[in-house]
Write a protein that holds these residues in place. Structure first.
Motif, PDB file in Angstrom:
ATOM      1  N   TYR A 223       0.841  -1.206   0.000  1.00 41.27           N
ATOM      2  CA  TYR A 223       0.000   0.000   0.000  1.00 41.27           C
ATOM      3  C   TYR A 223       0.877   1.257   0.000  1.00 41.27           C
ATOM      4  CZ  TYR A 223      -4.804   1.679   0.480  1.00 41.27           C
ATOM      5  OH  TYR A 223      -6.042   2.208   0.233  1.00 41.27           O
ATOM      6  N   ALA A 224       1.909   1.246   0.845  1.00 40.81           N
ATOM      7  CA  ALA A 224       2.817   2.394   0.892  1.00 40.81           C
ATOM      8  C   ALA A 224       3.545   2.570  -0.427  1.00 40.81           C
ATOM      9  CB  ALA A 224       3.818   2.212   2.026  1.00 40.81           C
ATOM     10  N   ILE A 225       3.929   1.460  -1.057  1.00 38.76           N
ATOM     11  CA  ILE A 225       4.597   1.535  -2.360  1.00 38.76           C
ATOM     12  C   ILE A 225       3.679   2.165  -3.387  1.00 38.76           C
ATOM     13  CG2 ILE A 225       5.500   0.166  -4.271  1.00 38.76           C
ATOM     14  CD1 ILE A 225       6.522  -1.850  -2.167  1.00 38.76           C
ATOM     15  N   LEU A 226       2.430   1.735  -3.418  1.00 38.99           N
ATOM     16  CA  LEU A 226       1.478   2.264  -4.397  1.00 38.99           C
ATOM     17  C   LEU A 226       1.247   3.757  -4.200  1.00 38.99           C
ATOM     18  CD1 LEU A 226      -1.100  -0.671  -4.452  1.00 38.99           C
ATOM     19  CD2 LEU A 226       0.588  -0.095  -6.204  1.00 38.99           C
ATOM     20  N   MET A 227       1.147   4.197  -2.955  1.00 39.65           N
ATOM     21  CA  MET A 227       0.953   5.618  -2.694  1.00 39.65           C
ATOM     22  C   MET A 227       2.202   6.430  -3.062  1.00 39.65           C
ATOM     23  SD  MET A 227      -2.181   6.019  -1.794  1.00 39.65           S
ATOM     24  CE  MET A 227      -2.417   4.762  -3.078  1.00 39.65           C
ATOM     25  N   TYR A 228       3.361   5.847  -2.854  1.00 36.19           N
ATOM     26  CA  TYR A 228       4.615   6.499  -3.251  1.00 36.19           C
ATOM     27  C   TYR A 228       4.669   6.652  -4.775  1.00 36.19           C
ATOM     28  CZ  TYR A 228       9.606   7.014  -4.254  1.00 36.19           C
ATOM     29  OH  TYR A 228      10.824   7.449  -4.739  1.00 36.19           O
ATOM     30  N   LEU A 229       4.367   5.569  -5.486  1.00 30.63           N
ATOM     31  CA  LEU A 229       4.366   5.631  -6.945  1.00 30.63           C
ATOM     32  C   LEU A 229       3.346   6.636  -7.458  1.00 30.63           C
ATOM     33  CD1 LEU A 229       4.619   1.814  -7.801  1.00 30.63           C
ATOM     34  CD2 LEU A 229       6.439   3.531  -7.988  1.00 30.63           C
ATOM     35  N   GLU A 230       2.206   6.705  -6.789  1.00 27.25           N
ATOM     36  CA  GLU A 230       1.146   7.627  -7.198  1.00 27.25           C
ATOM     37  C   GLU A 230       1.608   9.080  -7.073  1.00 27.25           C
ATOM     38  OE1 GLU A 230      -3.042   8.529  -8.200  1.00 27.25           O
ATOM     39  OE2 GLU A 230      -1.376   7.274  -8.835  1.00 27.25           O
ATOM     40  N   GLU A 231       2.321   9.391  -6.015  1.00 26.04           N
ATOM     41  CA  GLU A 231       2.762  10.772  -5.803  1.00 26.04           C
ATOM     42  C   GLU A 231       3.961  11.140  -6.672  1.00 26.04           C
ATOM     43  OE1 GLU A 231       2.980  12.354  -1.883  1.00 26.04           O
ATOM     44  OE2 GLU A 231       1.532  10.937  -1.087  1.00 26.04           O
ATOM     45  N   LYS A 232       4.872  10.210  -6.855  1.00 28.00           N
ATOM     46  CA  LYS A 232       6.081  10.540  -7.617  1.00 28.00           C
ATOM     47  C   LYS A 232       5.862  10.441  -9.122  1.00 28.00           C
ATOM     48  CE  LYS A 232      11.012   9.721  -8.063  1.00 28.00           C
ATOM     49  NZ  LYS A 232      12.223   9.044  -7.533  1.00 28.00           N
ATOM     50  N   TYR A 233       5.019   9.509  -9.535  1.00 31.81           N
ATOM     51  CA  TYR A 233       4.796   9.272 -10.963  1.00 31.81           C
ATOM     52  C   TYR A 233       3.304   9.444 -11.266  1.00 31.81           C
ATOM     53  CZ  TYR A 233       9.389   7.122 -10.306  1.00 31.81           C
ATOM     54  OH  TYR A 233      10.697   6.890  -9.976  1.00 31.81           O
ATOM     55  N   PRO A 234       2.876  10.648 -11.547  1.00 31.38           N
ATOM     56  CA  PRO A 234       1.436  10.933 -11.662  1.00 31.38           C
ATOM     57  C   PRO A 234       0.765  10.372 -12.914  1.00 31.38           C
ATOM     58  CG  PRO A 234       2.732  12.890 -12.171  1.00 31.38           C
ATOM     59  CD  PRO A 234       3.701  11.864 -11.677  1.00 31.38           C
ATOM     60  N   GLN A 235       1.547   9.883 -13.879  1.00 34.46           N
ATOM     61  CA  GLN A 235       0.909   9.336 -15.077  1.00 34.46           C
ATOM     62  C   GLN A 235       0.027   8.145 -14.715  1.00 34.46           C
ATOM     63  OE1 GLN A 235       4.201   9.328 -14.419  1.00 34.46           O
ATOM     64  NE2 GLN A 235       5.276   7.546 -15.254  1.00 34.46           N
ATOM     65  N   HIS A 236      -1.081   8.040 -15.391  1.00 33.87           N
ATOM     66  CA  HIS A 236      -2.127   7.053 -15.108  1.00 33.87           C
ATOM     67  C   HIS A 236      -2.449   7.030 -13.607  1.00 33.87           C
ATOM     68  CE1 HIS A 236      -4.544   3.483 -16.426  1.00 33.87           C
ATOM     69  NE2 HIS A 236      -4.698   3.484 -15.111  1.00 33.87           N
ATOM     70  N   PRO A 237      -3.216   8.004 -13.134  1.00 34.74           N
ATOM     71  CA  PRO A 237      -3.554   8.079 -11.702  1.00 34.74           C
ATOM     72  C   PRO A 237      -4.245   6.804 -11.208  1.00 34.74           C
ATOM     73  CG  PRO A 237      -4.183  10.095 -12.838  1.00 34.74           C
ATOM     74  CD  PRO A 237      -3.795   9.113 -13.899  1.00 34.74           C
ATOM     75  N   LEU A 238      -3.891   6.413  -9.992  1.00 31.74           N
ATOM     76  CA  LEU A 238      -4.473   5.225  -9.390  1.00 31.74           C
ATOM     77  C   LEU A 238      -5.728   5.542  -8.586  1.00 31.74           C
ATOM     78  CD1 LEU A 238      -1.241   3.439  -8.094  1.00 31.74           C
ATOM     79  CD2 LEU A 238      -2.452   3.096 -10.258  1.00 31.74           C
ATOM     80  N   LEU A 239      -6.037   6.826  -8.427  1.00 35.63           N
ATOM     81  CA  LEU A 239      -7.225   7.237  -7.683  1.00 35.63           C
ATOM     82  C   LEU A 239      -8.030   8.249  -8.500  1.00 35.63           C
ATOM     83  CD1 LEU A 239      -5.609   7.610  -4.160  1.00 35.63           C
ATOM     84  CD2 LEU A 239      -7.386   5.953  -4.773  1.00 35.63           C
ATOM     85  N   PRO A 240      -9.355   8.112  -8.491  1.00 37.14           N
ATOM     86  CA  PRO A 240     -10.200   9.061  -9.230  1.00 37.14           C
ATOM     87  C   PRO A 240     -10.281  10.400  -8.502  1.00 37.14           C
ATOM     88  CG  PRO A 240     -11.564   7.527  -8.008  1.00 37.14           C
ATOM     89  CD  PRO A 240     -10.137   7.079  -7.811  1.00 37.14           C
ATOM     90  N   GLN A 241     -10.715  11.414  -9.212  1.00 33.63           N
ATOM     91  CA  GLN A 241     -10.886  12.739  -8.608  1.00 33.63           C
ATOM     92  C   GLN A 241     -12.121  12.794  -7.716  1.00 33.63           C
ATOM     93  OE1 GLN A 241      -8.808  15.533  -8.801  1.00 33.63           O
ATOM     94  NE2 GLN A 241      -7.423  13.970  -9.604  1.00 33.63           N
ATOM     95  N   ASP A 242     -13.166  12.080  -8.110  1.00 36.77           N
ATOM     96  CA  ASP A 242     -14.400  12.066  -7.333  1.00 36.77           C
ATOM     97  C   ASP A 242     -14.139  11.525  -5.934  1.00 36.77           C
ATOM     98  OD1 ASP A 242     -17.527  12.084  -7.354  1.00 36.77           O
ATOM     99  OD2 ASP A 242     -16.961  10.114  -6.585  1.00 36.77           O
ATOM    100  N   LEU A 243     -14.475  12.292  -4.897  1.00 39.24           N
ATOM    101  CA  LEU A 243     -14.147  11.915  -3.526  1.00 39.24           C
ATOM    102  C   LEU A 243     -14.837  10.632  -3.081  1.00 39.24           C
ATOM    103  CD1 LEU A 243     -14.090  15.371  -1.684  1.00 39.24           C
ATOM    104  CD2 LEU A 243     -12.148  13.931  -2.341  1.00 39.24           C
ATOM    105  N   GLN A 244     -16.100  10.457  -3.485  1.00 38.30           N
ATOM    106  CA  GLN A 244     -16.821   9.247  -3.095  1.00 38.30           C
ATOM    107  C   GLN A 244     -16.158   8.008  -3.687  1.00 38.30           C
ATOM    108  OE1 GLN A 244     -19.656   8.805  -0.993  1.00 38.30           O
ATOM    109  NE2 GLN A 244     -19.022   6.672  -1.251  1.00 38.30           N
ATOM    110  N   ARG A 245     -15.851   8.061  -4.983  1.00 40.71           N
ATOM    111  CA  ARG A 245     -15.222   6.915  -5.636  1.00 40.71           C
ATOM    112  C   ARG A 245     -13.793   6.696  -5.126  1.00 40.71           C
ATOM    113  NH1 ARG A 245     -18.119   4.808  -9.971  1.00 40.71           N
ATOM    114  NH2 ARG A 245     -19.972   6.050 -10.455  1.00 40.71           N
ATOM    115  N   LYS A 246     -13.141   7.769  -4.773  1.00 40.62           N
ATOM    116  CA  LYS A 246     -11.803   7.633  -4.183  1.00 40.62           C
ATOM    117  C   LYS A 246     -11.891   6.877  -2.856  1.00 40.62           C
ATOM    118  CE  LYS A 246      -8.961  11.100  -4.498  1.00 40.62           C
ATOM    119  NZ  LYS A 246      -8.257  12.403  -4.268  1.00 40.62           N
ATOM    120  N   ALA A 247     -12.857   7.237  -2.045  1.00 38.20           N
ATOM    121  CA  ALA A 247     -13.046   6.560  -0.757  1.00 38.20           C
ATOM    122  C   ALA A 247     -13.389   5.090  -0.951  1.00 38.20           C
ATOM    123  CB  ALA A 247     -14.139   7.264   0.050  1.00 38.20           C
ATOM    124  N   VAL A 248     -14.218   4.789  -1.951  1.00 38.20           N
ATOM    125  CA  VAL A 248     -14.582   3.396  -2.229  1.00 38.20           C
ATOM    126  C   VAL A 248     -13.356   2.601  -2.658  1.00 38.20           C
ATOM    127  CG1 VAL A 248     -15.918   1.893  -3.762  1.00 38.20           C
ATOM    128  CG2 VAL A 248     -16.997   3.903  -2.740  1.00 38.20           C
TER     129      VAL A 248
END
Length: 226
Positions: free
Chosen positions: A77-102
């Protein structure tokens, strides 16, 4: 020559085991984001995760471990969040807050409500104390309970994938969990039509298929999909 060595030293390194669903999550993310990485196999059955060298990377002795230069991260989980912040291409989380929480909820449900009950140390202990039949019953119970919850959680959000028609974080957790449930623990997926439908989509996506256990360099020939 020196520049080539320098470029090689900058490459991401992933310590992985072919059958580890936690490692598979990270492999999918790396594929989705188009990141080149060095695959370093850690044979869990041979106890390589207990070696002094590996324990310096992760004192718990678990895979995966990601090394990015001087940065070492030892939790999927920590690796995925690190990759998400450092490498923003193809975001792993949607912008919509509800769907992000899901997405976060589904990912956590898999990691803390299903997968943790089928770790090698856990099932090895149950198999030793109670026998292989009880071990399988234990694992199947937790998978089925978790899958039933996921069917309800994702019912109002799923499209082609877990929370719509784009791949996001939840899918990275679901794909290897479903694959392992079917192939390792004989789960009958007819009870889970929503997850079954998503699984078919995962099988058609190159980033997922290339990350699956049978396609890893340390997979036994009998398991290889190539």
């Amino acid at each position: 020559m020196a520049s080539g060595v320098d470029e090689e030293s900058k490459k991401l390194k992933l310590y992985s085991y072919w059958r580890s669903s936690c490692s598979c999550r990270v492999r999918i993310a790396l594929n989705l984001k188009g990141l080149d990485y060095e695959y370093i196999p850690v044979n869990l059955l041979k106890g390589e995760q207990k070696s002094p060298e590996f324990l310096k990377l992760n004192p718990l002795g678990f895979v995966p471990v990601l090394v990015d230069g001087d940065i070492v991260i030892a939790d999927s989980y920590a690796i995925l969040m690190y990759l998400e912040e450092k490498y923003p291409q193809h975001p792993l989380l949607p912008q919509d807050l509800q769907r992000k929480a899901v997405n976060h909820q589904a990912a956590n449900l898999v990691s803390s409500g299903i997968q943790c009950y089928q770790n090698l140390p856990i099932i090895g202990y149950i198999k030793e104390k109670l026998g292989p039949d009880e071990m399988l019953t234990w694992v199947q119970h937790h998978i089925q309970k978790g899958f039933a919850a996921l069917e309800k959680l994702l019912g109002n959000y799923a499209g082609k994938y877990a929370t719509g028609d784009e791949v996001f974080l939840a899918d990275l957790f679901l794909a290897p969990q479903i694959d392992g449930a079917v192939k390792r623990f004989n789960i009958e997926m007819k009870e889970f039509p929503l997850l079954s439908k998503m699984n078919e989509s995962y099988k058609e996506h190159p980033a997922f298929e290339n990350a699956m256990p049978g396609n890893q360099p340390d997979a036994p020939p009998s398991e290889s999909r190539n």
